[in-house]
Write an enzyme that holds these catalytic residues in place. Structure first.
Site, PDB file in Angstrom:
ATOM      1  N   GLN A  99       1.001  -1.039  -0.011  1.00 61.39           N
ATOM      2  CA  GLN A  99       0.124   0.061  -0.014  1.00 61.39           C
ATOM      3  C   GLN A  99       0.819   1.203  -0.070  1.00 61.39           C
ATOM      4  OE1 GLN A  99      -3.630  -0.021   0.235  1.00 61.39           O
ATOM      5  NE2 GLN A  99      -3.565   2.178  -0.141  1.00 61.39           N
ATOM      6  N   ASP A 137       7.792  12.606  -0.698  1.00 62.12           N
ATOM      7  CA  ASP A 137       7.560  11.659   0.411  1.00 62.12           C
ATOM      8  C   ASP A 137       8.784  10.342   0.151  1.00 62.12           C
ATOM      9  OD1 ASP A 137       6.127  10.096   2.314  1.00 62.12           O
ATOM     10  OD2 ASP A 137       4.830   9.232   0.841  1.00 62.12           O
TER      11      ASP A 137
END
Ligand SMILES: *[C@@H]1O[C@H](CO)[C@@H](O)[C@H](O)[C@H]1NC(C)=O
Ligand SMILES: *[C@@H]1O[C@H](CO)[C@@H](O)[C@H](O)[C@H]1NC(C)=O
Ligand SMILES: *[C@@H]1O[C@H](CO)[C@@H](O)[C@H](O)[C@H]1NC(C)=O
Ligand SMILES: *[C@@H]1O[C@H](CO)[C@@H](O)[C@H](O)[C@H]1NC(C)=O
Ligand SMILES: *[C@@H]1O[C@H](CO)[C@@H](O)[C@H](O)[C@H]1NC(C)=O
Ligand SMILES: *[C@@H]1O[C@H](CO)[C@@H](O)[C@H](O)[C@H]1NC(C)=O
Ligand SMILES: *[C@@H]1O[C@H](CO)[C@@H](O)[C@H](O)[C@H]1NC(C)=O
Ligand SMILES: *[C@@H]1O[C@H](CO)[C@@H](O)[C@H](O)[C@H]1NC(C)=O
Ligand SMILES: *[C@@H]1O[C@H](CO)[C@@H](O)[C@H](O)[C@H]1NC(C)=O
Ligand SMILES: *[C@@H]1O[C@H](CO)[C@@H](O)[C@H](O)[C@H]1NC(C)=O
Ligand SMILES: CC(=O)N[C@H]1CO[C@H](CO)[C@@H](O)[C@@H]1O
Ligand SMILES: CC(=O)N[C@H]1CO[C@H](CO)[C@@H](O)[C@@H]1O
Length: 801
Positions: free
Chosen positions: A493, A610
């Site tokens: 994920q 990120d």
């Protein structure tokens, strides 16, 4: 002989009397003064008042501190400009026969007094207020009305224009000298009020921007919804009574059982600190984060942009007053109008209506100083505000701020700062001829948001280049390839949606990222973005093969990485050993090269936003490839259409300025890279990293080792002795340089690449302040009542407008 013994005995009694007398007392009365060796304590032993000498100096003061927190913070000092000698052990704080509370030295002369009479006792309250009462128990004098450099919860900072009483925080002269220093903190008298730091009594040094009934709009971090810790202020402005008081409280945070104070440092920085009993003080917020926080950094009509170089820009339609000074980066002269306003030159109504002045819009601004408030004259609409400003030739700009109303400016526009997220819109008056091109841009900005301009550039770019390489896949084929997105094919994920493994009919393995359907981007725009990203090609970036769009489904097809992501090795107790030092060093260098390409060498600058261990994928030869680059941009852009700015990222990797203010730049990526490097070296996913409970966080621990010359102890113990010490030292050094608190101090990826390849020595890193980050996370977590497992996932915080 006899006499001598008696004298000695008396001397003995005399010098030890105070401490034997009871070291802690609960009140001071006319018969019981406070002497050396004694302290006055609050009922629950939270605060303590007594004599102290800052850092063993030759001066002695009476001050007030938290009883159980070390190092001591003197939150109030009585005789700050009139010290006692440290050797004076006979000084007392006493209620004299005149009923005044006085601090007298050993010769009984007064060095400080509360200037009252009829005093019958003095006590210390659990909120840190030292109060003197009369015989009826009424307060005659309270220390909260006479603050030193510290603001405590429940203390009111402000003024009463009726009585003329006004209080300020005044900095210490230096860290160890409580005498009044250069800096003053207080509220301004304008409406709406601003919080100021002044130097020399009246020269602005920093300002908060006006109060909008819930926060100061010039402070990006005081975002009331998501980070209550950072907007603790309350301002009560009673216009009819002429009183205005600022207080703060952290009560909004459930379960946050902490002590706090705000103070003005001797260097002129306003700060919030917090602690639990027995622990150190930690910094939660500070007023100075970059050069743009210096008042008026770019002069009149100049806008400061902290993350651009050079930081100062003239407003549209303005040019540097002196090109020579400006090019030397001396911004003080500011900017001047390029073309005179038509309302100034044309008094003939029919001419001026042809060439009417207009406004150009600036977004995400700390609004300039010296506003005038028109909110009270039945002006509650944006259009009225504009009309009001346009009708007066001296009106240079206006802004309509929610919760405030109409603000207009008649003086030089001064002390403006542009944020990357957050901030207000300002409309600046310009000559019609200047508007020609400015308005064109403004119109585009208004109708389609600034993102569109990006896209227009993108369209130009796409028009000139061959983007045929991006393959558009058929949705049904992807369904077959991924077994209808079956759970067994799910690889993981990611921040932007789940990733599935797939097998194309010709036998090729692929990874399919299924973007969460919340993205409302149009199909064509999406494909354009994909073309952009798919053309970013570098051996250390995961290659995108194509995309697939069908109704709400948006899929990205990537090459498949045989060895999954770095975290599957690094955080697996058995697989960790497979990462020998050569592999780790290769990974660090590869990631650095990939990031260098994104920041500097690709045709569009891409900030990853990120970067973390789980976003580093490994090919069959264990070469690192950065994944998920460019996606943050798409997601952010989509959201900015509905006017919210989001901070996307992962706890622990977010730079302080990004986590707190949503200010991101390539230097935020550099910060994340630093964290990544230190994790790769140590092989630790260190939970204490997020938790200030641990006496030292991970970064503090690394810093300590480095400083003590023990950096090699950081190396993952599974490596034993098989590593290159010089390479490790270089990497730890790079890691620490990258996590420096102040973004401009951090190296660029170009610097990092040359330090890693030993072409260049880095400077000595500054101590990171990490505690800012820790405090945000800790309180963020307790607020959301989550546990540390959330640290793993990418999080999205609303960054505010
Ligand atoms: C206090 O004094 C010690 C020793 O004299 C010194 O090392 C330390 O830096 C001082 N602390 C401050 C805050 O000045
Ligand atoms: C008491 O009065 C003296 C002289 O006016 C003044 O300097 C001092 O600040 C006063 N003390 C307090 C606590 O207000
Ligand atoms: C002190 O107390 C006396 C007697 O209670 C009273 O007359 C006097 O006004 C008081 N003084 C002040 C300054 O309050
Ligand atoms: C404060 O004022 C003094 C004298 O007026 C001046 O020398 C000094 O530079 C000023 N300091 C600051 C920080 O403005
Ligand atoms: C900066 O420029 C201003 C005029 O714009 C000038 O007065 C000042 O002396 C300059 N300062 C320096 C340090 O050159
Ligand atoms: C602008 O106006 C000033 C006087 O108000 C005049 O001196 C100047 O020449 C004008 N500039 C232009 C570019 O018209
Ligand atoms: C204003 O300008 C118009 C057009 O140039 C001209 O006809 C008119 O006479 C001017 N009026 C005055 C009062 O100067
Ligand atoms: C424009 O505003 C200024 C400042 O408020 C005021 O002094 C001036 O009278 C106004 N001029 C007109 C024409 O209204
Ligand atoms: C995928 O779903 C379709 C329609 O729901 C179904 O016909 C097909 O058999 C499924 N394929 C697999 C491999 O489960
Ligand atoms: C933390 O979260 C995990 C998963 O949601 C849960 O299993 C665990 O019990 C939680 N731990 C604590 C201490 O709340
Ligand atoms: C360290 C490790 O597991 N490397 C593997 C990476 O993937 C290739 C291909 O699947 C394997 O052969 C390696 O053993
Ligand atoms: C939870 C955890 O692993 N904490 C560790 C973080 O790192 C420091 C220093 O290596 C250890 O002392 C902690 O135990």
């Amino acid at each position: 002989m006899q006499l001598g013994t008696v004298t000695l005995f008396f001397l003995f009694i005399f010098s030890f009397l105070p401490s034997q007398y009871g070291a802690e007392v609960y009140n001071i009365t006319p018969s019981h003064p406070l002497a050396e060796g004694q302290t006055l304590v609050s009922p629950s032993l939270i605060f303590e008042l007594g004599f102290f000498s800052p850092n063993s100096s030759a001066n002695k003061y009476v001050g007030l501190w938290h009883k159980s927190i070390f190092p001591r913070k003197y939150v109030w000092v009585a005789n700050r400009d009139n010290p006692l000698a440290a050797t004076d052990t006979l000084a007392t704080l006493s209620i004299g026969s005149n009923g005044n509370l006085e601090l007298v030295d050993g010769k009984q002369s007064s060095v400080w007094s509360a200037n009252i009479s009829n005093c019958s006792s003095a006590v210390l309250l659990d909120n840190g207020n030292f109060i003197v009462k009369d015989g009826m128990g009424a307060d005659l004098w309270v220390s909260f009305n006479d603050p030193s450099d510290t603001h405590l919860p429940r203390m009111l900072l402000g003024y009463d224009s009726g009585s003329g009483k006004r209080n300020f925080l005044t900095s210490w002269k230096s860290e160890n000298d409580p005498s009044p220093g250069l800096f003053l903190v207080g509220l301004s008298e304008e409406l709406p009020a601003q919080l100021y730091i002044w130097t020399n009594g009246s020269t602005p040094h920093w300002r908060s921007g006006p109060w909008d009934k819930s926060r100061f709009i010039g402070i990006p971090t005081s975002n009331s919804d998501t980070s209550p810790y950072l907007n603790p202020w309350t301002l009560v402005d009673n216009v009819p009574q002429g009183t205005r008081y600022l207080s703060y409280s952290f009560d909004k945070i459930p379960g946050a059982n902490v002590f706090t104070y705000a103070d003005i440092s001797s260097e002129g920085i306003l700060r919030f600190l917090f602690s639990e009993i027995g622990k150190n003080w930690y910094l939660a917020w500070k007023s100075w984060n970059n050069p743009c926080d210096n008042y008026g950094a770019c002069g009149p009509f100049g806008v400061c942009k902290a993350y651009e170089s050079p930081i100062c820009k003239c407003l549209k339609g303005f040019i540097p007053k002196s090109n020579k000074e400006w090019s030397k980066r001396n911004w003080t002269g500011g900017c001047v109008r390029r073309r005179n306003l038509s309302c100034e030159t044309n008094t003939n109504e029919s001419i001026s209506s042809k060439g009417k002045d207009g406004f150009s819009k600036l977004e995400r601004l700390k609004l300039p100083n010296f506003h005038e408030y028109l909110g009270s004259v039945a002006l509650d609409k944006f259009e009225d505000c504009k009309t009001r400003c346009l009708s007066n030739c001296s009106c240079l700009a206006y802004a309509y701020v929610d919760n405030i109303g109409c603000l207009v400016w008649f003086k030089d526009l001064f002390d403006m700062q542009q944020f990357t997220a957050f901030g207000e819109d300002l409309y600046v008056r310009l000559a019609h001829s200047e508007l020609g091109h400015v308005e064109l841009i403004a119109r585009r900005l208004e109708s389609t948001s600034r993102i569109q301009i990006h896209r227009d550039g993108l369209r130009d770019y796409i028009g000139k280049h061959d983007f045929s390489e991006l393959k558009i896949y058929d949705f049904d084929n992807i369904l077959i390839a991924t077994d209808n997105f079956s759970i067994t094919n799910k690889l993981g994920q990611g921040g932007f949606g789940p990733v599935y493994k797939g097998m194309l009919p010709e036998g090729m393995e692929i990874a399919v990222k299924r973007l969460s359907s919340s993205s409302r981007q149009g199909v064509e725009e999406f494909k354009n973005e994909m073309r952009l990203i798919s053309n970013l090609q570098h051996k250390n970036l995961v290659r995108m093969m194509g995309c697939c769009v069908k109704e709400d489904e948006k899929l990205l097809i990537y090459e498949f990485m045989a060895n999954k992501s770095l975290d599957t090795f690094l955080y697996d107790p058995t697989k960790r050993a497979m990462l020998n030092w050569a592999t780790r060093f290769n990974i660090i260098q590869g990631v650095a090269r990939g990031l260098l390409y994104l920041h500097h060498d690709s045709y569009v600058k891409v900030i990853h936003r990120d970067l973390k261990v789980s976003n580093i994928l490994l090919d069959e030869k264990m070469n690192p490839k950065i994944s998920d680059f460019g996606l943050a941009r798409i997601v952010e852009e989509t959201h900015s259409l509905d006017n919210t700015q989001k901070v996307v990222g992962t706890r622990g990797y977010m730079s302080p300025e990004y986590a707190m203010g949503g200010i991101f730049s390539e230097k935020s990526d550099v910060y994340s890279f630093g964290v990544l490097v230190l994790e790769i070296i140590s092989g630790k996913k260190n939970v204490s990293f997020y938790c200030y409970d641990q006496q030292l966080g991970f970064l503090a621990y690394v810093w300590k080792l480095w400083n003590e010359g023990r950096a090699l102890e950081l190396v993952d113990e599974v490596l034993g002795d098989s590593y290159s010490s010089s390479e490790v030292m270089t990497c730890v050094h790079v890691g620490l340089l990258c996590v420096q608190d102040n973004a401009p101090d951090r190296p660029t990826m170009t610097d990092v690449a040359s330090i890693l390849s030993s072409e260049k020595d880095g400077p000595h890193p500054k101590r990171p302040v990490f505690t800012i980050q820790n405090s945000v996370y800790h309180l963020g977590s307790s607020y959301e009542n989550t546990n540390s497992s959330i640290n793993e996932a990418s999080i999205t915080m609303i960054g505010g407008r």
